[in-house]
Design an enzyme around this catalytic site. Structure first.
Site, PDB file in Angstrom:
ATOM      1  N   GLU A 235       0.080   3.714   9.744  1.00  0.00           N
ATOM      2  CA  GLU A 235      -1.328   3.931   9.365  1.00  0.00           C
ATOM      3  C   GLU A 235      -1.943   5.123  10.099  1.00  0.00           C
ATOM      4  OE1 GLU A 235      -3.708   0.467   8.639  1.00  0.00           O
ATOM      5  OE2 GLU A 235      -2.002  -0.609   7.798  1.00  0.00           O
TER       6      GLU A 235
ATOM      7  N   PHE B  82       0.862  -1.187   0.000  1.00  0.00           N
ATOM      8  CA  PHE B  82       0.000   0.000   0.000  1.00  0.00           C
ATOM      9  C   PHE B  82       0.900   1.239   0.000  1.00  0.00           C
ATOM     10  CE2 PHE B  82      -2.585   3.060   2.489  1.00  0.00           C
ATOM     11  CZ  PHE B  82      -3.822   2.965   1.865  1.00  0.00           C
TER      12      PHE B  82
HETATM   13  C1  FAD Z   1       6.705   0.567  10.423  1.00  0.00           C
HETATM   14  C2  FAD Z   1       6.055   1.505   9.468  1.00  0.00           C
HETATM   15  C3  FAD Z   1       5.431   1.011   8.334  1.00  0.00           C
HETATM   16  C4  FAD Z   1       4.831   1.870   7.406  1.00  0.00           C
HETATM   17  N1  FAD Z   1       4.247   1.358   6.289  1.00  0.00           N
HETATM   18  C5  FAD Z   1       3.662   2.184   5.398  1.00  0.00           C
HETATM   19  C6  FAD Z   1       3.053   1.653   4.204  1.00  0.00           C
HETATM   20  O1  FAD Z   1       3.040   0.459   3.967  1.00  0.00           O
HETATM   21  N2  FAD Z   1       2.521   2.539   3.325  1.00  0.00           N
HETATM   22  C7  FAD Z   1       2.516   3.875   3.541  1.00  0.00           C
HETATM   23  O2  FAD Z   1       1.976   4.600   2.708  1.00  0.00           O
HETATM   24  N3  FAD Z   1       3.088   4.409   4.662  1.00  0.00           N
HETATM   25  C8  FAD Z   1       3.654   3.596   5.579  1.00  0.00           C
HETATM   26  N4  FAD Z   1       4.249   4.115   6.717  1.00  0.00           N
HETATM   27  C9  FAD Z   1       4.320   5.556   6.896  1.00  0.00           C
HETATM   28  C10 FAD Z   1       3.382   6.047   7.984  1.00  0.00           C
HETATM   29  O3  FAD Z   1       2.057   5.984   7.542  1.00  0.00           O
HETATM   30  C11 FAD Z   1       3.825   7.453   8.355  1.00  0.00           C
HETATM   31  O4  FAD Z   1       5.083   7.338   8.989  1.00  0.00           O
HETATM   32  C12 FAD Z   1       2.851   8.140   9.277  1.00  0.00           C
HETATM   33  O5  FAD Z   1       1.662   8.431   8.603  1.00  0.00           O
HETATM   34  C13 FAD Z   1       3.441   9.427   9.866  1.00  0.00           C
HETATM   35  O6  FAD Z   1       3.943  10.243   8.880  1.00  0.00           O
HETATM   36  P1  FAD Z   1       5.398  10.879   9.016  1.00  0.00           P
HETATM   37  O7  FAD Z   1       6.329   9.771   9.359  1.00  0.00           O
HETATM   38  O8  FAD Z   1       5.690  11.650   7.780  1.00  0.00           O
HETATM   39  O9  FAD Z   1       5.329  11.847  10.244  1.00  0.00           O
HETATM   40  P2  FAD Z   1       4.809  13.358  10.241  1.00  0.00           P
HETATM   41  O10 FAD Z   1       3.535  13.455   9.517  1.00  0.00           O
HETATM   42  O11 FAD Z   1       5.921  14.219   9.784  1.00  0.00           O
HETATM   43  O12 FAD Z   1       4.545  13.599  11.781  1.00  0.00           O
HETATM   44  C14 FAD Z   1       5.606  13.870  12.688  1.00  0.00           C
HETATM   45  C15 FAD Z   1       5.012  14.018  14.079  1.00  0.00           C
HETATM   46  O13 FAD Z   1       4.080  15.088  14.105  1.00  0.00           O
HETATM   47  C16 FAD Z   1       2.824  14.653  14.600  1.00  0.00           C
HETATM   48  N5  FAD Z   1       1.751  15.336  13.883  1.00  0.00           N
HETATM   49  C17 FAD Z   1       1.611  15.475  12.547  1.00  0.00           C
HETATM   50  N6  FAD Z   1       0.486  16.147  12.256  1.00  0.00           N
HETATM   51  C18 FAD Z   1      -0.115  16.420  13.439  1.00  0.00           C
HETATM   52  C19 FAD Z   1      -1.315  17.095  13.809  1.00  0.00           C
HETATM   53  N7  FAD Z   1      -2.131  17.605  12.902  1.00  0.00           N
HETATM   54  N8  FAD Z   1      -1.612  17.189  15.132  1.00  0.00           N
HETATM   55  C20 FAD Z   1      -0.783  16.665  16.078  1.00  0.00           C
HETATM   56  N9  FAD Z   1       0.369  16.038  15.789  1.00  0.00           N
HETATM   57  C21 FAD Z   1       0.695  15.901  14.484  1.00  0.00           C
HETATM   58  C22 FAD Z   1       2.789  13.165  14.322  1.00  0.00           C
HETATM   59  O14 FAD Z   1       1.929  12.499  15.226  1.00  0.00           O
HETATM   60  C23 FAD Z   1       4.236  12.778  14.525  1.00  0.00           C
HETATM   61  O15 FAD Z   1       4.482  12.547  15.875  1.00  0.00           O
HETATM   62  C24 FAD Z   1       4.858   3.267   7.650  1.00  0.00           C
HETATM   63  C25 FAD Z   1       5.472   3.774   8.805  1.00  0.00           C
HETATM   64  C26 FAD Z   1       6.067   2.907   9.707  1.00  0.00           C
HETATM   65  C27 FAD Z   1       6.709   3.461  10.939  1.00  0.00           C
END
Ligand code: FAD
Length: 381
Positions: A363, A126
């Protein structure tokens, strides 16, 4: 002895849980430590698991699935998560692709892809996140330009679970300027020209699950591979994330169950004989058990609602939030209370802790689950 939960499982679920446990004991547990160390994913086990009929419990029998029970599907995910959760997460993610095709695909897409995925012959991945858009998933920029007969995809995806191990990728790309309605979903097979796997991430937990970048360079995707209508991609992604978040909750419940059972065994054994604060540990873990019981009831309720095709958006966010936090707290205490043994790799306890952290992020981070719930609350009162 295993922990007891209420209500007792129904016979179909008991059979599925038993079969999954047998599979897990025979195929996953014996080599789990080694695979975690070497960051190896046993792709062969996907086919084996598929042949046992356990990969796609929620998918209709017409396409080789188990007949459509989410109760059974989440039971499989939970049982598999009692050890290293990498395999469980990969199966859960593959089910997001299957769910998307089943709900939004045309007959040709269903007949072409679902039997392969349900049999474990193929694995699904995904691809929503991009380097600049994780939580703000609708900010994705991978460009899908309309060209004669299809679309040309250019851009990068990041953090794709099962990247390189998967055969079919559900890829969200931008076909228009509207933030959410300008997103479409595409089914991309692994050998498509212009598509390749980029960097594999080194990470804290989920070591045997590959997490990679995906690179698209003028990658031609025929119209037949558009899933649903043009512009419906974000809706498709969110609908599957609701399903997936209960799966992540089931992974959390699996870790929490295994960690509580392990602590109880320790308290009943040599550790408990000499431990000066046995009572206070038992008290703390009794609260974890109570929270776990509540989460399992929520998963059962959500599964039954999903079986009836009802909206589970808030419940899914609540389950993901509560279960991943519980898994993190329990595993952290287990490591802590076992002292140096808890910190050692061979004890296979610190892995619970490392894997549980991923559940709070994947997710949609738990802050995003809070936002989902808070926004729905605005409409309630
Ligand atoms: C083990 C693992 C597997 C994954 N697998 C997939 C996959 O198969 N497919 C896929 O598409 N993605 C995948 N991901 C990505 C995952 O969905 C993202 O890491 C996640 O959505 C967070 O995005 P980011 O890492 O860019 O963090 P950011 O969006 O940059 O967030 C950084 C921090 O800010 C906080 N934050 C952000 N916005 C807000 C808000 N509005 N209010 C309060 N706090 C906020 C977040 O909670 C976080 O603590 C995976 C991630 C991991 C760790």
């Amino acid at each position: 002895m295993a922990l007891i939960f209420y209500p007792p499982t129904q016979s179909d679920e008991t059979a599925v849980r038993q079969k999954t446990q047998e599979f897990y004991q025979k195929w996953i547990l014996p080599t789990a430590l080694e695979e975690d160390r070497k960051e190896l994913f046993r792709r062969d086990l996907v086919s084996l698991f598929g042949k046992a009929g356990l990969i796609a419990q929620a998918i209709s029998k017409d396409f080789g699935g188990g007949g459509g029970s989410y109760r059974c599907h989440y039971s499989v995910i939970e049982e598999l998560a009692k050890g290293p959760i990498a395999f469980s997460v990969s199966i859960s993610v593959s089910n997001l692709v299957m769910g998307g095709i089943l709900t939004f695909g045309n007959e040709t897409q269903k007949k072409t892809y679902l039997p392969k995925l349900t049999a474990g012959e193929w694995l699904g991945a995904f691809a929503l996140s991009e380097p600049q858009s994780g939580s703000d998933a609708a900010g994705l920029m991978l460009r899908a330009t309309k060209v004669p007969g299809g679309y040309s995809l250019t851009g990068n995806k990041s953090w794709c679970s099962s990247g390189g191990n998967a055969d079919l990728y559900l890829v969200m790309g931008r076909t228009g300027e509207h933030k959410t309605k300008g997103i479409s979903s595409f089914l991309v097979t692994q050998n498509t020209q212009g598509f390749r796997i980029g960097k594999r991430e080194k990470k804290l937990g989920l070591k045997s699950s590959a997490l990679t970048e995906l690179i698209f360079e003028n990658c031609f995707i025929p119209d037949s591979q558009l899933l649903g209508k043009e512009g419906a991609g974000f809706e498709i992604a969110l609908s599957q994330l609701d399903t997936g978040r209960i799966g992540i909750g089931a992974c959390g419940a699996g870790i929490a169950t295994a960690a509580i059972e392990r602590m109880q065994k320790e308290l009943n054994g040599d550790f408990g004989k000499t431990c000066l604060f046995k009572e206070s540990i038992a008290q703390q873990f009794s609260e974890y058990y109570a929270r776990l019981q509540a989460i399992k009831l929520l998963i059962t309720t959500a599964s039954e609602l999903k079986d009836k095709k009802q909206n589970i958006k808030v419940l899914a966010a609540q389950i993901k939030l509560l279960a991943s936090d519980l898994a993190m707290e329990v595993s952290q205490d287990l490591v802590h209370f076992l002292g140096e043994r808890g910190f050692q790799e061979e004890e296979q306890v610190e892995r619970f802790f490392r894997d549980a952290k991923a559940l709070q992020i994947v997710e949609g981070t738990n802050q995003i689950q809070q936002l989902v719930i808070a926004r729905e609350m605005e409409n309630m009162v």
